[in-house]
Design a protein around this motif. Structure first.
Motif, PDB file in Angstrom:
ATOM      1  N   TYR A 135      17.847  -1.476  19.933  1.00 42.47           N
ATOM      2  CA  TYR A 135      16.493  -1.025  19.638  1.00 42.47           C
ATOM      3  C   TYR A 135      16.407  -0.484  18.209  1.00 42.47           C
ATOM      4  O   TYR A 135      15.478  -0.821  17.470  1.00 42.47           O
ATOM      5  N   SER A 170      16.505  -3.322  15.783  1.00 42.48           N
ATOM      6  CA  SER A 170      15.374  -4.254  15.873  1.00 42.48           C
ATOM      7  C   SER A 170      14.205  -3.886  14.969  1.00 42.48           C
ATOM      8  O   SER A 170      13.435  -4.749  14.583  1.00 42.48           O
ATOM      9  N   LYS A 206      11.638  -2.416  16.008  1.00 40.46           N
ATOM     10  CA  LYS A 206      10.427  -2.444  16.834  1.00 40.46           C
ATOM     11  C   LYS A 206       9.787  -1.065  16.987  1.00 40.46           C
ATOM     12  O   LYS A 206       8.642  -0.959  17.402  1.00 40.46           O
TER      13      LYS A 206
END
Length: 120
Positions: A58, A61, A63
């Motif tokens: 995560y 990423s 994101k």
């Protein structure tokens, strides 16, 4: 990760907040800054790879960028880096960190062999 936080630190800034018994760094990422504070802890037990692998993916990423301005997001992928390196639930002192918290009912006696809380 070139965006900037309001405080001037780059998004995705990494800090070492301490060291394990065996000297491994415990990393804290500040990913975003905003009104609310959120903390993600990936792995307390070193033999539970899914937790720390998920948070590491995560963080990598990007994101989390959509939370900028909305929340201060912190992430500690590996709270027990020794256990992660050794592939074991306990830390290098043989303590289950999930049972070693300052609670009103904490006792140093191990109620189950698998979950030793440590001496203090």
């Amino acid at each position: 990760m070139s965006q900037e936080l309001a405080a001037g630190e780059p998004l995705g800034s990494l800090r070492v907040i301490g060291y394990s018994v065996q000297g491994r760094p415990i990393h804290l990422w500040q990913l975003t800054q905003g009104i609310r504070s959120l903390l993600l802890i990936g792995g307390v037990h070193g033999d539970e790879v899914e937790g720390y692998a998920l948070i590491e993916r995560y963080v990598a990423s990007g994101k989390w960028g959509s939370l900028a301005g909305k929340a201060t997001l912190w992430a500690i992928p590996r709270l027990n880096p020794d256990g992660c390196a050794l592939g074991q639930r306990l830390n290098a002192n043989g303590v289950d960190l999930n049972r070693n918290l300052p609670t009103q009912d904490w006792i140093p006696a191990s109620l189950e062999a698998r979950y030793p809380p440590g001496a203090a």
